[in-house]
Design a protein around this motif. Structure first.
Motif, short mmCIF file in Angstrom:
data_model
loop_
_atom_site.label_atom_id
_atom_site.label_comp_id
_atom_site.label_asym_id
_atom_site.label_seq_id
_atom_site.Cartn_x
_atom_site.Cartn_y
_atom_site.Cartn_z
N THR A 509 0.88 -1.35 -0.08
CA THR A 509 -0.09 -0.11 -0.02
C THR A 509 0.86 1.28 -0.04
OG1 THR A 509 -1.74 -1.06 1.06
CG2 THR A 509 -1.79 1.24 1.09
N TYR A 510 0.54 2.17 -1.03
CA TYR A 510 1.36 3.42 -0.93
C TYR A 510 0.37 4.36 -0.51
CZ TYR A 510 4.13 7.30 -1.95
OH TYR A 510 5.05 8.51 -2.00
N ILE A 511 0.50 5.19 0.36
CA ILE A 511 -0.50 6.28 0.96
C ILE A 511 0.13 7.70 0.36
CG2 ILE A 511 -1.65 7.30 2.78
CD1 ILE A 511 -1.03 4.57 4.39
N PHE A 512 -0.58 8.13 -0.70
CA PHE A 512 -0.26 9.63 -1.07
C PHE A 512 -0.71 10.80 0.03
CE2 PHE A 512 -1.33 7.19 -5.03
CZ PHE A 512 -0.17 7.25 -5.73
N ASN A 513 -1.80 10.40 0.78
CA ASN A 513 -2.24 11.46 1.68
C ASN A 513 -3.32 10.78 2.51
OD1 ASN A 513 -4.60 11.88 0.23
ND2 ASN A 513 -3.15 13.44 -1.01
N ASP A 514 -3.94 11.48 3.42
CA ASP A 514 -5.09 10.88 4.25
C ASP A 514 -6.31 10.51 3.35
OD1 ASP A 514 -3.55 10.92 6.47
OD2 ASP A 514 -4.68 12.87 7.14
N LYS A 515 -6.38 11.23 1.97
CA LYS A 515 -7.48 10.88 1.31
C LYS A 515 -7.44 9.72 0.20
CE LYS A 515 -9.03 15.72 1.60
NZ LYS A 515 -9.15 16.96 0.97
N GLN A 516 -6.08 9.18 -0.25
CA GLN A 516 -5.95 8.56 -1.45
C GLN A 516 -4.69 7.56 -1.35
OE1 GLN A 516 -5.25 10.52 -5.09
NE2 GLN A 516 -4.46 12.37 -3.96
N SER A 517 -4.99 6.48 -1.72
CA SER A 517 -3.80 5.37 -1.89
C SER A 517 -3.83 4.61 -2.80
CB SER A 517 -3.74 4.75 -0.74
OG SER A 517 -5.21 3.80 -0.42
N VAL A 518 -2.94 3.90 -3.16
CA VAL A 518 -2.74 2.83 -4.10
C VAL A 518 -2.47 1.47 -3.61
CG1 VAL A 518 -0.69 3.45 -5.27
CG2 VAL A 518 -2.21 2.18 -6.60
N LYS A 519 -3.04 0.36 -3.77
CA LYS A 519 -2.86 -1.21 -3.26
C LYS A 519 -2.39 -1.91 -4.53
CE LYS A 519 -5.58 0.05 0.41
NZ LYS A 519 -6.59 -0.39 1.51
N ALA A 520 -1.75 -3.17 -4.11
CA ALA A 520 -1.44 -4.15 -5.09
C ALA A 520 -1.35 -5.41 -4.34
CB ALA A 520 -0.11 -3.76 -5.86
N GLY A 521 -1.54 -6.35 -4.83
CA GLY A 521 -1.41 -7.75 -3.91
C GLY A 521 -1.14 -9.11 -4.85
N TYR A 522 -0.66 -9.83 -4.42
CA TYR A 522 -0.32 -11.26 -5.21
C TYR A 522 -0.71 -12.40 -4.13
CZ TYR A 522 1.70 -15.57 -6.72
OH TYR A 522 1.81 -16.90 -6.93
N SER A 523 -1.21 -13.38 -4.59
CA SER A 523 -1.53 -14.47 -3.62
C SER A 523 -1.61 -15.61 -4.28
CB SER A 523 -2.96 -14.29 -2.67
OG SER A 523 -4.15 -14.33 -3.56
N ARG A 524 -1.29 -16.66 -3.87
CA ARG A 524 -1.60 -18.06 -4.35
C ARG A 524 -2.21 -18.87 -3.33
NH1 ARG A 524 1.87 -22.44 -7.47
NH2 ARG A 524 1.37 -21.17 -9.40
N THR A 525 -3.36 -19.74 -3.84
CA THR A 525 -3.95 -20.53 -2.86
C THR A 525 -4.18 -21.73 -3.60
OG1 THR A 525 -5.94 -19.55 -4.19
CG2 THR A 525 -5.65 -18.60 -2.01
N VAL A 526 -4.29 -22.86 -2.63
CA VAL A 526 -4.53 -24.37 -3.29
C VAL A 526 -5.66 -24.75 -2.45
CG1 VAL A 526 -3.37 -26.48 -3.16
CG2 VAL A 526 -2.20 -24.42 -3.50
N GLN A 527 -6.40 -25.80 -3.16
CA GLN A 527 -7.39 -26.41 -2.83
C GLN A 527 -7.46 -27.94 -2.94
OE1 GLN A 527 -11.15 -24.33 -3.75
NE2 GLN A 527 -12.64 -26.20 -3.37
N TYR A 528 -7.67 -28.67 -1.86
CA TYR A 528 -7.71 -29.99 -2.13
C TYR A 528 -8.99 -30.78 -1.77
CZ TYR A 528 -2.80 -29.46 -0.74
OH TYR A 528 -1.53 -28.93 -0.78
N MET A 529 -10.09 -29.99 -1.33
CA MET A 529 -11.52 -30.41 -1.12
C MET A 529 -12.32 -29.85 -1.98
SD MET A 529 -11.47 -32.87 1.35
CE MET A 529 -13.20 -32.83 1.96
N GLN A 530 -13.08 -30.47 -2.89
CA GLN A 530 -13.96 -29.81 -4.00
C GLN A 530 -15.39 -30.69 -3.66
OE1 GLN A 530 -10.43 -30.05 -5.39
NE2 GLN A 530 -10.65 -32.35 -4.88
N LEU A 531 -16.31 -29.93 -4.67
CA LEU A 531 -17.62 -30.57 -4.36
C LEU A 531 -17.96 -31.14 -5.86
CD1 LEU A 531 -19.96 -30.23 -2.39
CD2 LEU A 531 -20.80 -28.10 -3.58
N ALA A 532 -18.66 -32.36 -5.89
CA ALA A 532 -19.18 -32.80 -7.16
C ALA A 532 -20.45 -32.41 -7.31
CB ALA A 532 -18.64 -34.25 -7.03
N SER A 533 -20.92 -31.57 -8.16
CA SER A 533 -22.35 -30.93 -8.06
C SER A 533 -22.77 -31.41 -9.56
CB SER A 533 -22.50 -29.66 -7.80
OG SER A 533 -23.69 -29.23 -8.06
#
Length: 785
Positions: A509-533
């Motif tokens: 997060t980069y905060i320009f001032n009290d009123k505005q900011s820009v944010k960025a993110g990256y995440s990896r997730t893994v799933q082992y249980m799933q639904l057969a529907s």
């Protein structure tokens, strides 16, 4: 190695520099002045430093300050702010109580912690809704519903009319981790999805993470829905409601003053009480209801130790025509959480968890046949979560978790009466038993939140997880064309397959001032249980199954960036978030897959890739006489699955190009409020027959590409009016009336499109639209004491 050395050096530099300063600690508890309830999420703000802290799940806060004079502002939703002047020359304890707002205008506010939290906090794609906000949103049949409330947020969409299933950024409903007090809830619906399992009177707050998933959570690709129940208070109080279809009652208070608090809540519908009044004999002999109970006990063991015991049980029962056909299903969860404070900088939460979801289906006819099908999934878990505050704005999170899954894929039994010798009657029985699968899911994680400077905020973490398949089991293996190859047998207790994965997560997060900011993110997730529907809508009879030697775990990489801007002293909040998600080893099923009671379920699975991307826009006015939000999501979700659609990308079942939501609350006076929400979204992607073939005197539908058609677009408006009782100091209870209309302009949104042959000309096909709800009025009487 250079990157590793740089990260370690950065941590040591930040912690060493901050430790070198002469810091002191202020600790305390923030409570409600009326009922003594600990205010989870209450904020304490240091005006001189423009920083602060948030009360934890025990209502406790910690500030680390240098020697000097400070102005502390304590605040919480629905309460008057409290300002305290303090002089810091040593460690001190400062506990406060906050008085509920006299006008209670904040009962419809959407504020959280400090005014520019959306700008200043190093968090993106996460929303916390206080239960007071949720209660103002108009709902189906007058039943306040957590799930339907979050479906009004950008990037979160309902999977169908009136249902509790939801899709987050194009993901499937089973890709959402739903937790109640830390325990997993596998089916969050009552009454086939028209209600959720969460009793609003038992809930403290709701947080949904749709991209910036905390490192302590894992096991799902798309989102985390974290629901915390109320822990009771230091005074006896209660609340409840009587509606057209259901009633509820909640009581909370203390068993031991300042040591042991409790909360107990229950609900029940009474559809079945009206069925005997129906004209149809079938309806008179049917049953339809659900009930659920929440219990929570919080006990303060010592000044540094607290124990929380929480349990939930719910059951749905549907029986048609005296048992001709019916089913029942329900969830059970339990958690025991030990919270320990080592010192003002170091705390831990250790949890024992269990979760059970089971269901059964039955069909019978007197003297002819009797069929029963049952399935069940059971979890037992242990979690340990530690928080170490190295210095102000420099915090380390670490811990581990282990969950044992036991999955009964299904058991079906059947008995039939047949004619025997000399007109005698014999009973013939048969049974199909699918395997019981056992798996173990373990994880270790660490995360570091650091304010590098007043403008640059960084957090980074890593989660290591392992998934173990445990015998006894019989596994069928298939070749690359999904043809049977061989069968292997594994003895009881044998770990016959292991999968390890790393999940890095980074946020800036980069905060320009009290009123505005820009944010960025990256995440990896893994799933082992799933639904057969077998349906994109989902139903109680869907089957959960794990990955293993023939099916790899699903993995997703999520990239997101956002711009946040507030106006007019934080009276208006705006944001734009962009995201791109790539899914690897995406699990789907072949066309016309046989899912239910299939001993070779894994032969129906098809593997591929998926992708989802979109833009989420939001304008929110969080407080004032007129408040609410407008959100718009432009998105696309696609899959590419082997042997499906000629291996070309096709629209995912939950792809919706446009999604527009408007939520407004208008405080007419101290006693009355009008609320409204309007939703519009593109119809679900679906597969319709494109033609028919005439073979041996039978018309057979012909299908083209999967999900190449769409259901009609969906839209509706809901309104409600709440009238509160007059305030009388001598009266120890108060009440309000809630009048609501779901779908006020009676829009007949398509729930299903059916294709039928014309009765006059069998060569001609006709379509028929089936809808669930027109205009649905409701009235609810709510009371508090």
């Amino acid at each position: 190695m250079k990157l590793k050395h740089y990260i370690v050096s950065l941590m040591l530099l930040a912690s060493g520099t901050l430790f070198a300063q002469d810091n002191f600690t202020i600790t305390g508890t923030i409570k409600d002045a009326v009922n003594g309830e600990r205010l989870v999420g209450a904020a304490v703000y240091v005006q001189e430093l423009k920083t602060g802290a948030v009360a934890d799940l025990n209502g406790n806060y910690t500030l680390n300050l240098k020697k000097g004079n400070y102005t502390l502002v304590f605040s919480f939703l629905g309460h008057e702010n409290l300002t305290q002047q303090v002089t810091v020359t040593a460690n001190l304890t400062l506990s406060v109580t906050l008085t509920p707002s006299a006008e209670q205008l904040s009962a419809v506010e959407i504020t959280d912690v400090r005014g520019n939290r959306n700008v200043a906090k190093n968090e993106m794609g996460a929303v916390t809704l206080n239960i007071q906000t949720i209660r103002t949103i108009p709902t189906l049949m007058g039943e306040v519903d957590v799930i339907k409330s979050i479906q009004l947020l950008p990037g979160i969409m309902s999977t169908g009319e009136g249902g509790s299933g939801f899709s987050v950024r194009g993901g499937a409903p089973d890709q959402n981790l739903i937790m109640m007090d830390g325990a997993t809830v596998y089916n969050a619906s009552h009454c086939l999805g028209f209600f959720s399992v969460f009793n609003n009177d038992a809930i403290k707050d709701v947080t949904v993470y749709k991209g910036d998933m905390p490192v302590q959570h894992g096991g799902r690709l798309a989102s985390v829905l974290d629901i915390q129940t109320d822990g009771g208070g230091d005074k006896i109080s209660g609340s409840g409601g009587i509606g057209l279809l259901s009633s509820r009652l909640t009581v909370k208070g203390y068993l031991w003053q300042n040591r042991t608090n409790f909360m107990i809540a229950g609900r029940r519908t009474y559809f079945d009480l009206f069925l005997p009044l129906a004209n149809s004999d079938m309806a008179k002999n049917s049953r339809l209801f659900f009930w659920d109970v929440n219990v929570k006990i919080t006990h303060k063991l010592t000044g540094k130790d607290q124990l929380e015991l929480s349990a939930y049980k719910g059951l749905d029962v549907v029986a048609i025509d005296g048992g001709l056909m019916g089913f029942d299903y329900g969830n059970q969860t339990a958690s025991a959480i030990w919270r320990h404070t080592y010192n003002s900088r170091f705390v831990s939460n250790v949890s024992l968890l269990s979760s059970v979801y089971d269901y059964g289906v039955a069909m019978s006819e007197d003297n002819l046949f009797d069929v029963r099908w049952d399935s069940k999934i059971v979890d037992y878990g242990l979690k340990a979560h530690f928080i170490y505050q190295i210095a102000p704005n420099n915090t380390l999170y670490f811990g581990g978790a282990s969950t044992f899954h036991k999955i009964n894929l299904g058991k079906a039994s059947q008995s039939m009466s047949v004619s025997g010798w000399l007109d005698s009657t014999e009973t013939v029985s048969s049974q199909v038993v699918l395997p019981t699968l056992r798996t173990l899911e373990n994880a270790l994680y660490i995360s570091h939140d650091l304010n590098v400077s007043p403008k640059l905020l960084v957090k980074y973490g890593l989660r290591l997880n392992g998934f173990f398949n445990i015998g006894a089991d019989t596994v069928n293996f298939y070749d690359e064309n999904y043809n049977f190859k061989e069968t292997k047998y594994y003895k009881r207790g044998e770990i016959y397959h292991t999968s390890w994965n790393l999940e890095p997560r980074v946020g800036l997060t980069y905060i320009f001032n009290d009123k505005q900011s820009v944010k960025a993110g990256y995440s990896r997730t893994v799933q082992y249980m799933q639904l057969a529907s077998s349906s994109s809508m989902g139903n109680p009879l869907d089957v959960w199954f794990p990955t293993g030697p023939t099916v790899k775990p699903q993995r997703a990489d999520m990239f997101s960036v956002g711009y946040f801007r507030n106006f007019k002293e934080n009276k208006w909040e705006t944001s734009v978030e962009l995201y791109y998600k790539k899914i690897y080893d995406c699990i789907d099923f072949k066309d016309q897959a046989e899912i239910l009671l299939n001993p070779n379920l894994f032969s129906e699975v098809r593997i591929g890739t998926g992708r989802a991307y979109g833009a989420e826009f939001m304008v929110k006015k969080p407080s004032g006489i007129l408040n609410g939000w407008i959100s718009y999501t432009l998105s696309r979700s696609e899959r590419q699955i082997a042997t499906v659609n000629d291996n070309q990308y096709f629209l995912a079942p939950y792809d919706r190009t446009h999604n527009l939501t408007i939520v407004l609350n208008w405080q007419l006076s101290e006693r009355s409020i009008i609320s409204m929400n309007w939703v519009y979204y593109t119809g679900n992607a679906t597969t319709f027959p494109s033609g028919r073939s005439y073979v041996d005197g039978v018309y057979i539908p012909v299908y083209t590409d999967r999900n190449s058609y769409r259901m009609p677009d969906y839209h509706r408006m809901d309104v409600s009016y709440t009238l509160k009782s007059k305030v009388k100091p001598s009266r120890k209870w108060d009440y309000d009336w809630n009048f609501g209309v779901y779908n006020i302009y009676n829009q007949h949104n398509a729930w299903m499109i059916m294709f039928e042959r014309d009765s006059q000309d069998p060569t001609v096909a006709t379509t028929q639209k089936l809808y669930l709800f027109g205009m649905v009025p409701s009235i609810t009487f709510n009371f508090r004491f």
